[in-house]
Design an enzyme around this catalytic site. Structure first.
Site, PDB file in Angstrom:
ATOM      1  N   ARG A 245       0.843  -1.195   0.000  1.00 22.34           N
ATOM      2  CA  ARG A 245       0.000   0.000   0.000  1.00 22.34           C
ATOM      3  C   ARG A 245       0.876   1.242   0.000  1.00 22.34           C
ATOM      4  O   ARG A 245       1.877   1.305   0.718  1.00 22.34           O
ATOM      5  CB  ARG A 245      -0.915   0.034   1.228  1.00 22.34           C
ATOM      6  CG  ARG A 245      -2.120  -0.865   1.151  1.00 22.34           C
ATOM      7  CD  ARG A 245      -2.977  -0.731   2.399  1.00 22.34           C
ATOM      8  NE  ARG A 245      -3.526   0.609   2.566  1.00 22.34           N
ATOM      9  CZ  ARG A 245      -3.092   1.502   3.460  1.00 22.34           C
ATOM     10  NH1 ARG A 245      -2.093   1.215   4.244  1.00 22.34           N
ATOM     11  NH2 ARG A 245      -3.676   2.667   3.557  1.00 22.34           N
TER      12      ARG A 245
ATOM     13  N   ARG B 297      -3.189  10.740  -1.765  1.00 24.58           N
ATOM     14  CA  ARG B 297      -4.286  11.614  -1.339  1.00 24.58           C
ATOM     15  C   ARG B 297      -4.556  12.666  -2.395  1.00 24.58           C
ATOM     16  O   ARG B 297      -3.643  13.387  -2.792  1.00 24.58           O
ATOM     17  CB  ARG B 297      -3.931  12.304  -0.024  1.00 24.58           C
ATOM     18  CG  ARG B 297      -3.704  11.361   1.135  1.00 24.58           C
ATOM     19  CD  ARG B 297      -3.328  12.149   2.368  1.00 24.58           C
ATOM     20  NE  ARG B 297      -3.035  11.271   3.503  1.00 24.58           N
ATOM     21  CZ  ARG B 297      -2.433  11.680   4.604  1.00 24.58           C
ATOM     22  NH1 ARG B 297      -2.042  12.938   4.720  1.00 24.58           N
ATOM     23  NH2 ARG B 297      -2.194  10.826   5.589  1.00 24.58           N
TER      24      ARG B 297
ATOM     25  N   ARG C 217      18.146  -4.555  10.340  1.00 26.13           N
ATOM     26  CA  ARG C 217      18.758  -3.332   9.843  1.00 26.13           C
ATOM     27  C   ARG C 217      19.061  -2.456  11.054  1.00 26.13           C
ATOM     28  O   ARG C 217      18.365  -2.517  12.082  1.00 26.13           O
ATOM     29  CB  ARG C 217      17.820  -2.573   8.896  1.00 26.13           C
ATOM     30  CG  ARG C 217      17.513  -3.307   7.616  1.00 26.13           C
ATOM     31  CD  ARG C 217      18.727  -3.441   6.719  1.00 26.13           C
ATOM     32  NE  ARG C 217      19.141  -2.153   6.149  1.00 26.13           N
ATOM     33  CZ  ARG C 217      20.247  -1.972   5.449  1.00 26.13           C
ATOM     34  NH1 ARG C 217      21.081  -2.968   5.247  1.00 26.13           N
ATOM     35  NH2 ARG C 217      20.542  -0.787   4.939  1.00 26.13           N
TER      36      ARG C 217
ATOM     37  N   ARG D 219      17.926  10.501   5.745  1.00 28.74           N
ATOM     38  CA  ARG D 219      17.191  11.709   6.127  1.00 28.74           C
ATOM     39  C   ARG D 219      17.990  12.523   7.126  1.00 28.74           C
ATOM     40  O   ARG D 219      18.958  12.033   7.718  1.00 28.74           O
ATOM     41  CB  ARG D 219      15.824  11.360   6.707  1.00 28.74           C
ATOM     42  CG  ARG D 219      15.848  10.515   7.978  1.00 28.74           C
ATOM     43  CD  ARG D 219      14.438  10.151   8.405  1.00 28.74           C
ATOM     44  NE  ARG D 219      14.402   9.431   9.675  1.00 28.74           N
ATOM     45  CZ  ARG D 219      13.303   9.085  10.315  1.00 28.74           C
ATOM     46  NH1 ARG D 219      12.118   9.393   9.808  1.00 28.74           N
ATOM     47  NH2 ARG D 219      13.349   8.432  11.461  1.00 28.74           N
TER      48      ARG D 219
ATOM     49  N   GLU E  52      20.944  10.327   9.242  1.00 26.80           N
ATOM     50  CA  GLU E  52      20.713   8.910   9.498  1.00 26.80           C
ATOM     51  C   GLU E  52      21.219   8.069   8.329  1.00 26.80           C
ATOM     52  O   GLU E  52      20.852   8.306   7.184  1.00 26.80           O
ATOM     53  CB  GLU E  52      19.228   8.637   9.730  1.00 26.80           C
ATOM     54  CG  GLU E  52      18.673   9.334  10.962  1.00 26.80           C
ATOM     55  CD  GLU E  52      17.254   8.930  11.289  1.00 26.80           C
ATOM     56  OE1 GLU E  52      16.718   8.028  10.592  1.00 26.80           O
ATOM     57  OE2 GLU E  52      16.672   9.514  12.219  1.00 26.80           O
TER      58      GLU E  52
ATOM     59  N   TYR F 277       7.764  -5.487  13.455  1.00 27.52           N
ATOM     60  CA  TYR F 277       7.876  -4.029  13.501  1.00 27.52           C
ATOM     61  C   TYR F 277       6.655  -3.478  14.230  1.00 27.52           C
ATOM     62  O   TYR F 277       5.518  -3.781  13.893  1.00 27.52           O
ATOM     63  CB  TYR F 277       7.944  -3.431  12.093  1.00 27.52           C
ATOM     64  CG  TYR F 277       8.090  -1.930  12.139  1.00 27.52           C
ATOM     65  CD1 TYR F 277       9.345  -1.350  12.251  1.00 27.52           C
ATOM     66  CD2 TYR F 277       6.974  -1.098  12.123  1.00 27.52           C
ATOM     67  CE1 TYR F 277       9.488   0.021  12.330  1.00 27.52           C
ATOM     68  CE2 TYR F 277       7.108   0.269  12.202  1.00 27.52           C
ATOM     69  CZ  TYR F 277       8.366   0.820  12.302  1.00 27.52           C
ATOM     70  OH  TYR F 277       8.501   2.182  12.397  1.00 27.52           O
TER      71      TYR F 277
ATOM     72  N   ASP G 222       5.021   0.283  15.910  1.00 23.13           N
ATOM     73  CA  ASP G 222       5.066   1.673  16.336  1.00 23.13           C
ATOM     74  C   ASP G 222       4.840   1.709  17.850  1.00 23.13           C
ATOM     75  O   ASP G 222       4.518   0.690  18.473  1.00 23.13           O
ATOM     76  CB  ASP G 222       3.986   2.487  15.615  1.00 23.13           C
ATOM     77  CG  ASP G 222       4.413   2.867  14.201  1.00 23.13           C
ATOM     78  OD1 ASP G 222       5.617   3.104  13.992  1.00 23.13           O
ATOM     79  OD2 ASP G 222       3.541   2.922  13.309  1.00 23.13           O
TER      80      ASP G 222
END
Length: 372
Positions: A175, A179, A252, A283, A308, A356, A358
């Site tokens: 996905r 928008r 990683r 970034r 990073e 993973y 959040d």
């Protein structure tokens, strides 16, 4: 037994568990091999700025119970994550929205943008000749087309994973948010923000009244630590817990290059992604923008940035992200089966579950746990 729970790891999972267990009258000891509490959400004060030492952490959720819980510990601010992508010196808003499409093609209506994307998607689907995407590149091209893929996805993704997109599985990018409105808010969640005063306030609040020890490695004296509590909450690497019985899982990791600069405002945004392959870092984070807004930015005369660099994990480094390819997923499942046979050990968090997460789902998971 001196304790009901030995909690190995003082990150968000361990600290939230300790908070709940201690308030139910359980005797808890939290140990961590690092010299500080907080795990990867730990912040260091530099020039009056809370520096996210282990990468940017932005709390976001649509779960009102979770939001009320963390705000009960420490109030959160109104930070809204709106990253910017830098490709060859040109800036593009993220996630992909009407601002991005205007910057990319000069289109000003959703219909114009949709036509551009659909034309490029059809071209990619034609190349597959009716087949399914077999790798990340093919998947991305069928979702957003070549222009967005080449400028905003390809280089960044290859740096992040250390592999060509053609060698990465398609499911990694099933996905992509597109928008057709002018909205730079990265998350769709109802709530987002940063603890006022930094994440250390959150961890300190969760661990208030709980016995903690830093610079303490569980594996340095495992026999002793396994004997101090009725149960163990383990948040470290699951393969290490089982002495790498089936082999090592892969991760990683991220290397941070931190600088303090003699300017109050370096890039005007907390997060700027560098999406071309020729730029070695993924970034730049400018930490003050997580907690300082408007004139506050200029009230602090200096700023702190972190570049990073994503790289392959090796022993001695901090593991950050699981590599969810077929080999690692099968290996992780073998370790999870072993974990099921350990009734007195609770495995929780990214490393202990090799998944993973959040931050908000970690808190939500602990809030739903039955603590006995």
């Amino acid at each position: 037994m001196m304790y009901d729970y030995l909690i190995v790891g003082a990150g968000l999972f361990g600290a939230t568990f300790a908070y709940r267990a201690s308030r139910q009258g359980k005797r808890c000891l939290v140990i961590d091999k690092r010299p500080h509490l907080g795990g990867n959400v730990y912040c260091e004060q530099v020039e009056g700025i809370n520096v996210h030492k282990y990468g940017a952490h932005i709390f976001h959720t649509s779960n009102q119970e979770v939001w009320q819980f963390v705000n009960h510990i420490v109030p959160f601010n109104r930070y809204t994550n709106s990253p910017v992508a830098n490709y060859q010196g040109r800036l593009y808003n993220l996630p992909f929205n009407m601002n991005t499409f205007y910057q990319m093609w000069g289109v000003i209506t959703p219909d114009e943008a949709q036509r551009m994307i659909e034309a490029q998607k059809q071209e990619a689907q034609h190349q597959l000749n009716g087949g399914e995407p077999s790798n990340l590149e093919e998947q991305a091209l069928t979702l957003v087309g070549r222009d967005i893929y080449e400028k905003l996805i390809k280089g960044y993704t290859e740096k992040q994973w250390g592999r060509p997109c053609k060698e990465l599985p398609a499911f990694i990018i099933k996905r992509l948010p597109v928008r057709m409105v002018f909205d730079n808010n990265y998350f769709n969640d109802s709530y987002q923000g940063i603890p006022i005063g930094g994440y250390n306030k959150l961890i300190d609040g969760l661990l208030e009244g709980v016995e903690t020890r830093t610079n303490t490695d569980f594996f340095a004296d495992r026999n002793y630590w396994e004997g101090v509590a009725e149960k163990i909450v383990f948040t470290g690497k699951i393969d290490e817990f089982f002495d790498y019985r089936f082999g090592q899982l892969e991760y990683r990791t991220v290397n941070f290059e931190q600088q303090t600069l003699d300017t109050p405002n370096y890039q005007g945004n907390a997060v700027v992604n560098y999406t071309e392959a020729q730029v070695p870092y993924t970034r730049i984070i400018e930490h003050k923008h997580f907690e300082m807004f408007g004139q506050q930015v200029y009230d602090v005369p200096r700023t702190v940035i972190s570049r990073e660099y994503s790289m392959e994990w090796k022993p001695g480094m901090e593991p950050y992200y699981p590599i969810n390819d077929e080999r690692n997923n099968q290996l992780a499942e073998q370790y999870r089966q072993l974990a099921h046979d350990c009734p007195n050990v609770i495995f929780g968090g990214r490393l202990a579950e090799y998944r993973y997460y959040d931050m908000a789902p970690i808190v939500e998971k602990v809030l739903k746990m039955k603590i006995e």
